[in-house]
Scaffold this motif. Structure first.
Motif, PDB file in Angstrom:
ATOM      1  N   GLN A  34       3.598 -18.254  94.944  1.00 23.39           N
ATOM      2  CA  GLN A  34       4.278 -17.890  96.185  1.00 23.39           C
ATOM      3  C   GLN A  34       3.466 -18.337  97.384  1.00 23.39           C
ATOM      4  O   GLN A  34       2.244 -18.131  97.434  1.00 23.39           O
ATOM      5  N   ARG A  35       4.129 -18.959  98.351  1.00 18.57           N
ATOM      6  CA  ARG A  35       3.457 -19.319  99.603  1.00 18.57           C
ATOM      7  C   ARG A  35       4.182 -18.673 100.777  1.00 18.57           C
ATOM      8  O   ARG A  35       5.409 -18.745 100.894  1.00 18.57           O
ATOM      9  N   ASN A  36       3.412 -18.056 101.655  1.00 12.48           N
ATOM     10  CA  ASN A  36       3.910 -17.522 102.917  1.00 12.48           C
ATOM     11  C   ASN A  36       2.963 -18.005 104.008  1.00 12.48           C
ATOM     12  O   ASN A  36       1.863 -17.489 104.156  1.00 12.48           O
ATOM     13  N   LYS A  37       3.377 -19.062 104.698  1.00  6.55           N
ATOM     14  CA  LYS A  37       2.564 -19.730 105.714  1.00  6.55           C
ATOM     15  C   LYS A  37       1.297 -20.289 105.059  1.00  6.55           C
ATOM     16  O   LYS A  37       1.387 -21.127 104.177  1.00  6.55           O
ATOM     17  N   ASP A  38       0.109 -19.830 105.424  1.00  6.52           N
ATOM     18  CA  ASP A  38      -1.119 -20.414 104.870  1.00  6.52           C
ATOM     19  C   ASP A  38      -1.580 -19.745 103.578  1.00  6.52           C
ATOM     20  O   ASP A  38      -2.522 -20.215 102.946  1.00  6.52           O
ATOM     21  N   LYS A  39      -0.947 -18.662 103.171  1.00  8.93           N
ATOM     22  CA  LYS A  39      -1.398 -17.897 102.001  1.00  8.93           C
ATOM     23  C   LYS A  39      -0.620 -18.307 100.761  1.00  8.93           C
ATOM     24  O   LYS A  39       0.614 -18.288 100.761  1.00  8.93           O
ATOM     25  N   ILE A  40      -1.348 -18.703  99.710  1.00 14.89           N
ATOM     26  CA  ILE A  40      -0.743 -19.056  98.423  1.00 14.89           C
ATOM     27  C   ILE A  40      -1.273 -18.107  97.351  1.00 14.89           C
ATOM     28  O   ILE A  40      -2.485 -17.943  97.200  1.00 14.89           O
ATOM     29  N   ASP A  41      -0.362 -17.473  96.630  1.00 19.45           N
ATOM     30  CA  ASP A  41      -0.706 -16.553  95.558  1.00 19.45           C
ATOM     31  C   ASP A  41      -0.216 -17.097  94.222  1.00 19.45           C
ATOM     32  O   ASP A  41       0.823 -17.764  94.151  1.00 19.45           O
ATOM     33  N   LEU A  42      -0.970 -16.807  93.164  1.00 22.35           N
ATOM     34  CA  LEU A  42      -0.577 -17.135  91.792  1.00 22.35           C
ATOM     35  C   LEU A  42      -0.523 -15.830  91.005  1.00 22.35           C
ATOM     36  O   LEU A  42      -1.556 -15.312  90.575  1.00 22.35           O
ATOM     37  N   TRP A  43       0.669 -15.300  90.817  1.00 20.57           N
ATOM     38  CA  TRP A  43       0.820 -13.980  90.209  1.00 20.57           C
ATOM     39  C   TRP A  43       1.069 -14.080  88.706  1.00 20.57           C
ATOM     40  O   TRP A  43       1.955 -14.799  88.261  1.00 20.57           O
ATOM     41  N   THR A  44       0.280 -13.329  87.917  1.00 22.59           N
ATOM     42  CA  THR A  44       0.508 -13.226  86.481  1.00 22.59           C
ATOM     43  C   THR A  44       1.507 -12.108  86.219  1.00 22.59           C
ATOM     44  O   THR A  44       1.852 -11.325  87.108  1.00 22.59           O
ATOM     45  N   ARG A  45       1.956 -12.026  84.974  1.00 25.02           N
ATOM     46  CA  ARG A  45       2.887 -10.945  84.617  1.00 25.02           C
ATOM     47  C   ARG A  45       2.230  -9.578  84.686  1.00 25.02           C
ATOM     48  O   ARG A  45       2.919  -8.557  84.712  1.00 25.02           O
ATOM     49  N   ARG A  46       0.911  -9.549  84.714  1.00 30.44           N
ATOM     50  CA  ARG A  46       0.202  -8.262  84.838  1.00 30.44           C
ATOM     51  C   ARG A  46      -0.019  -7.883  86.292  1.00 30.44           C
ATOM     52  O   ARG A  46      -0.765  -6.962  86.590  1.00 30.44           O
ATOM     53  N   HIS A  47       0.626  -8.610  87.207  1.00 37.23           N
ATOM     54  CA  HIS A  47       0.516  -8.359  88.651  1.00 37.23           C
ATOM     55  C   HIS A  47      -0.893  -8.629  89.158  1.00 37.23           C
ATOM     56  O   HIS A  47      -1.358  -7.981  90.099  1.00 37.23           O
ATOM     57  N   VAL A  48      -1.577  -9.581  88.530  1.00 39.05           N
ATOM     58  CA  VAL A  48      -2.906 -10.008  88.973  1.00 39.05           C
ATOM     59  C   VAL A  48      -2.755 -11.314  89.738  1.00 39.05           C
ATOM     60  O   VAL A  48      -2.105 -12.248  89.255  1.00 39.05           O
ATOM     61  N   ASN A  49      -3.352 -11.380  90.936  1.00 37.59           N
ATOM     62  CA  ASN A  49      -3.328 -12.611  91.719  1.00 37.59           C
ATOM     63  C   ASN A  49      -4.495 -13.485  91.260  1.00 37.59           C
ATOM     64  O   ASN A  49      -5.655 -13.200  91.553  1.00 37.59           O
ATOM     65  N   ALA A  50      -4.187 -14.568  90.534  1.00 39.08           N
ATOM     66  CA  ALA A  50      -5.208 -15.429  89.936  1.00 39.08           C
ATOM     67  C   ALA A  50      -5.515 -16.647  90.793  1.00 39.08           C
ATOM     68  O   ALA A  50      -6.168 -17.577  90.321  1.00 39.08           O
ATOM     69  N   ALA A  51      -5.084 -16.654  92.057  1.00 39.02           N
ATOM     70  CA  ALA A  51      -5.238 -17.850  92.896  1.00 39.02           C
ATOM     71  C   ALA A  51      -6.702 -18.268  93.037  1.00 39.02           C
ATOM     72  O   ALA A  51      -7.025 -19.459  92.997  1.00 39.02           O
ATOM     73  N   TYR A  52      -7.624 -17.301  93.177  1.00 37.91           N
ATOM     74  CA  TYR A  52      -9.029 -17.638  93.392  1.00 37.91           C
ATOM     75  C   TYR A  52      -9.666 -18.263  92.153  1.00 37.91           C
ATOM     76  O   TYR A  52     -10.680 -18.966  92.257  1.00 37.91           O
TER      77      TYR A  52
END
Length: 295
Positions: A34-52
């Protein structure tokens, strides 16, 4: 995050009616990007943001989509399959940087849910795929999951071809289906190799030696199924125990006394896959660990 639409597991004897799309089933981890302006997130099914943990994917998405507002669905993979992907599960920034270079990931896209503020989930699958192909430049670690039209006359042949190519199986999707977020739908069907079984891990037993745990405790259809104690490397066991500790919860099934006396940790049910020689009276013969399933 938007909850992903999930496929229903079916047998190879399935008969299709109408117009469907067939895709290979990857050995990776389901990710909603998901991208909202400058922020990009990579969400797993466990609701963990793995972007970093996957900076190479974040930068590739930033460069190769001409929009700063979108939601994508796909499978994250590395060469060697899910067991190799587990090695990317580190927290140290230096190690993350090294691994992103030595073991780069690929984000394999098969759907687009939002673009430029427009909700696409009520559009048909074929419409969404058309939008996806136009919106994304597929390079630098971003790939498209191959797809083609399928029907009852040809899907089994393609299924066998995908298995020969090293895929886990196939996903069949109704061509004119909408995206049912958070639902396990019969509009999406998955067919896998016949020697694997989906189970739930509900805990682990103590080890008699120096390894982190002895075996994983399994359930299926709400009942104790047995244990699986092979198929892990020492590193796998460390990672798995870390996952179990993060999901610790009271047992929701009754265990045989001899298993209960060995209990090390209990967890909420975690969907997983084991390989078996055969199922005898509902019990697995010679079970071998394959992976957790986050799809």
């Amino acid at each position: 995050m938007i909850e992903p639409m999930l496929a229903t597991l079916v047998k190879e004897k399935l008969q299709l009616e109408g117009k469907w799309v067939i895709e290979p089933k990857y050995d990776g981890e389901r990710i909603i990007a998901q991208r909202n302006k400058d922020k990009i997130d990579l969400w797993t099914r466990r609701h963990v943001n793995a972007a970093y943990k996957f900076p190479e994917i974040v930068e590739a998405l930033r460069r190769n989509i001409n929009s700063d507002n979108w939601i994508l669905d796909g499978e994250l993979t590395v060469e060697g399959g899910f067991r190799q992907l587990l090695k990317r599960n580190v927290e140290d920034k230096f190690k993350i940087g090294i691994l992103s270079w030595k073991m780069p990931a690929t984000y394999n896209l098969f759907d687009i849910l939002h673009l430029d503020g427009e909700d696409l989930t009520n559009k048909t699958l074929l419409e969404r795929k058309g939008i996806l192909l136009k919106a994304v430049y597929f390079k630098e670690g971003i790939d498209i999951v191959p797809f083609q039209e399928a029907g009852d006359s040809n899907w089994k042949n393609r299924f066998k071809e995908y298995l020969d190519e090293g895929f886990e199986g196939v996903v069949l999707k109704k061509a004119h289906s909408t995206y049912e977020a958070g639902k396990r739908s019969d509009k999406w069907l998955k067919v896998k190799k016949q020697d694997t079984v989906d189970v739930y891990v509900v805990g682990a037993t103590r080890s008699t030696g120096s390894i982190p745990f002895g075996a994983l405790i399994l359930k299926k259809d709400g009942k104790f199924l047995g244990k699986v104690g092979t198929g892990f490397s020492d590193r796998d066991r460390e990672i798995i125990l870390h996952i179990l500790k993060k999901n610790q919860a009271p047992l929701d099934i009754e265990l045989p006394p001899e298993v209960e006396s060995e209990l090390l940790i209990s967890t909420r049910p975690l969907l997983a896959e084991i390989r078996v020689q055969e199922m005898i009276n509902g019990s697995p013969r010679a079970p071998v660990w394959v992976r957790f399933r986050w799809d």
